[in-house]
Enzyme design. Structure first.
Site, short mmCIF file in Angstrom:
data_model
loop_
_atom_site.label_atom_id
_atom_site.label_comp_id
_atom_site.label_asym_id
_atom_site.label_seq_id
_atom_site.Cartn_x
_atom_site.Cartn_y
_atom_site.Cartn_z
N SER A 198 0.83 -1.20 0.00
CA SER A 198 0.00 0.00 0.00
C SER A 198 0.87 1.26 0.00
O SER A 198 1.68 1.43 -0.92
CB SER A 198 -0.95 -0.05 1.21
OG SER A 198 -1.96 0.92 1.11
N ASP A 425 -8.83 -4.20 -6.40
CA ASP A 425 -8.42 -3.55 -5.16
C ASP A 425 -9.17 -2.21 -5.04
O ASP A 425 -9.06 -1.36 -5.92
CB ASP A 425 -6.91 -3.30 -5.17
CG ASP A 425 -6.35 -2.83 -3.83
OD1 ASP A 425 -7.04 -2.04 -3.15
OD2 ASP A 425 -5.24 -3.22 -3.48
N HIS A 454 -7.62 -5.55 -0.68
CA HIS A 454 -6.41 -4.73 -0.68
C HIS A 454 -5.24 -5.59 -0.23
O HIS A 454 -5.05 -5.83 0.96
CB HIS A 454 -6.62 -3.55 0.27
CG HIS A 454 -5.55 -2.52 0.23
ND1 HIS A 454 -4.94 -2.10 -0.95
CD2 HIS A 454 -4.96 -1.79 1.22
CE1 HIS A 454 -4.05 -1.17 -0.67
NE2 HIS A 454 -4.02 -0.97 0.63
#
Length: 486
Positions: A198, A425, A454
């Site tokens: 991320s 995602d 995610h």
């Protein structure tokens, strides 16, 4: 005269001439058993870094780092530094969390190294003393509440600068990348390998731009587009949300006999927006209270998990029509960023403070006038009804006391990296990952077709696992970008 740690100069280059950065590169680490949960051999240490790299002889801070040694000293390749995202998520326990997700061949080759980035957890944590409402980054736009939104954003900025103003200018991604290079040098490594998830993908990309000759094998899981940092990142979630929502309407329409939301995507869409309009007039009763239409919209990320979100919408529709109270939300089973309580500071406040410190301190692109945010929120909501206003609404960066000390990093290099990405995602969207791929010309990208949620590596085995293992164990990237299933 002080020496600035420049973008392309690794800290070990300052070993001669009495440069004030020399002690940081040559410091000896004292490893001890970690006082957080972990297996035998899970060790922790502290690495000292300058708070301000433009003044290396000035104030210092300590970074908390951890490691698990490789399974085979003979096969050891180096150190794999890791970051779990955020910004503001502690990473000290990440080696323990990631170890079971890596193959034995990878574990044999790397020291798995975690760290709490500067300002986070046990690394000189910052806080702002924010209320629960002030910690929420997304707020729906309404003309009648915009003045309150402006006041909230101003309050966040004022509180952060009042409590952490001496530190805030130095909490940036570029400085965290510099910290990573100090960690590399203190570990005695000529190069560092890396796993970032991320926000950690952006941090990794910035490192490759600043220290390209020090970057070894970089795996970027659920990537963000570096060209969008950071207001563009907040706004870029909305187009992906519309794509996921359209996919959901098709899925639900094909199962109208089961769920009764409509026989066509258009009918399902109308059912949903009728529910939102009803909830805006009369909040829908739920087990945890009641949900307004904005409360439902703000869960836009849930629509990537079509099988889980559909019964929730059905239950809310029934509750709106006088049936039993619906569930407040559903457990989508997605991996959340695990926030370990930090020492002497509230973890939620720490993460919120770090979010704004990084977002506002990384780039000078934030509009300073509230009216620009109003116009953008109206425009984005019209184009992307589900979530367009959420990321475009006014943010604390409009009132940050000091502009970013450095320009945002332009990532544009040929460093090897492997990007792994779920097609659906909801947070680091496929379009964002494709932006990262364009910025890293030497990279390869594996897209998991139909992948929801995610995170790829962090979610367990997938069709991308073999490519990740091969790259980390041999350094060989796939011959070309590819899409896989499963």
């Amino acid at each position: 005269m002080t020496t600035v740690l420049t973008a392309l100069t690794p800290v070990t280059a300052f070993a001669a001439g009495g440069d004030p950065l020399q002690p940081y590169a040559q410091q000896k680490l004292r490893w001890e058993r970690c006082d957080v949960d972990g297996p035998a051999g899970f060790e922790c240490a502290k690495v000292t870094v300058p708070l301000d790299y433009a003044d290396p002889a000035g104030r210092t801070i300590d970074l908390a780092i951890s490691r698990i040694r490789p399974g085979s000293a003979k096969q050891r390749h180096g150190a794999l530094l890791m970051n779990p995202g955020g910004p503001g998520v502690p990473g000290l326990s990440l080696p323990v969390e990631i170890q079971p997700l890596l193959s034995a061949e990878v574990r044999d080759r790397f020291d798995l190294v975690g760290f709490d980035p500067r300002g986070v957890g046990r690394s000189a944590p910052i806080g702002c003393g924010l209320t629960a409402d002030e910690r929420v980054p997304y707020h729906p736009y309404k003309a009648e509440t915009f003045d309150a939104d402006v006041a909230r954003a101003r309050s966040v900025a004022d509180k952060c600068w009042a409590k952490a103003g001496d530190t805030l200018p130095h909490i940036t991604t570029r400085n965290t990348a510099r910290d990573m290079d100090v960690v590399r040098a203190a570990l005695g490594e000529r190069k560092i390998s890396y796993f970032g998830y991320s926000y950690g993908t952006y941090l990794g990309a910035v490192y490759t731009q600043m220290f390209p000759r020090r970057a070894d094998r970089f795996v970027l899981d659920s990537a963000l587009d570096p060209a969008l940092a950071w207001r563009g990142t907040l706004r870029a979630a909305a187009p992906g949300a519309e794509l996921a929502f359209a996919r959901w309407t098709e899925w639900a329409a094909a199962r109208d006999a089961v769920y009764g939301l409509g026989a066509t995507p258009a009918e399902v869409r109308k059912t949903f927006w009728d529910l939102v309009a009803h909830a805006d007039r009369t909040p829908v009763p739920t087990e945890g209270g009641a949900l307004s239409g904005d409360d439902i919209r703000i869960r836009y990320a849930d629509f990537v998990r079509v099988e889980a979100v559909t019964p929730w919408i059905v239950a809310l529709k029934a509750a709106a029509e006088g049936g039993p109270a619906g569930p407040t939300a559903f457990d989508a089973g997605a991996r959340g960023d695990a926030v370990r309580p930090a020492d002497a500071i509230d973890a939620a406040d720490n993460q919120a403070a770090m979010t704004w410190a990084v977002f506002c301190g990384d780039t000078r692109d934030w509009p300073r006038g509230p009216e620009q945010y109003r116009r953008d929120a109206v425009r984005d909501r019209a184009r992307y009804p589900l979530a367009g206003d959420l990321g475009a609404n006014v943010q604390p960066c409009a009132f940050w006391k000091r502009p970013a000390a450095e320009p945002a990093t332009v990532v544009n290099n040929d460093v090897d990296a492997l990007i792994v990405q779920n097609q659906w995602d909801p947070q680091a969207t496929l379009a964002m990952a494709q932006g990262m791929r364009r910025a890293l010309h030497g990279a390869r990208m594996i897209t998991v077709a139909g992948g929801e949620g995610h995170g790829v590596v962090v979610a367990g085995p997938s069709c991308a696992s073999a490519d990740v293992d091969r790259y980390l164990t041999t350094g060989r990237l796939p011959a070309k970008d590819r899409t896989c299933t499963g």
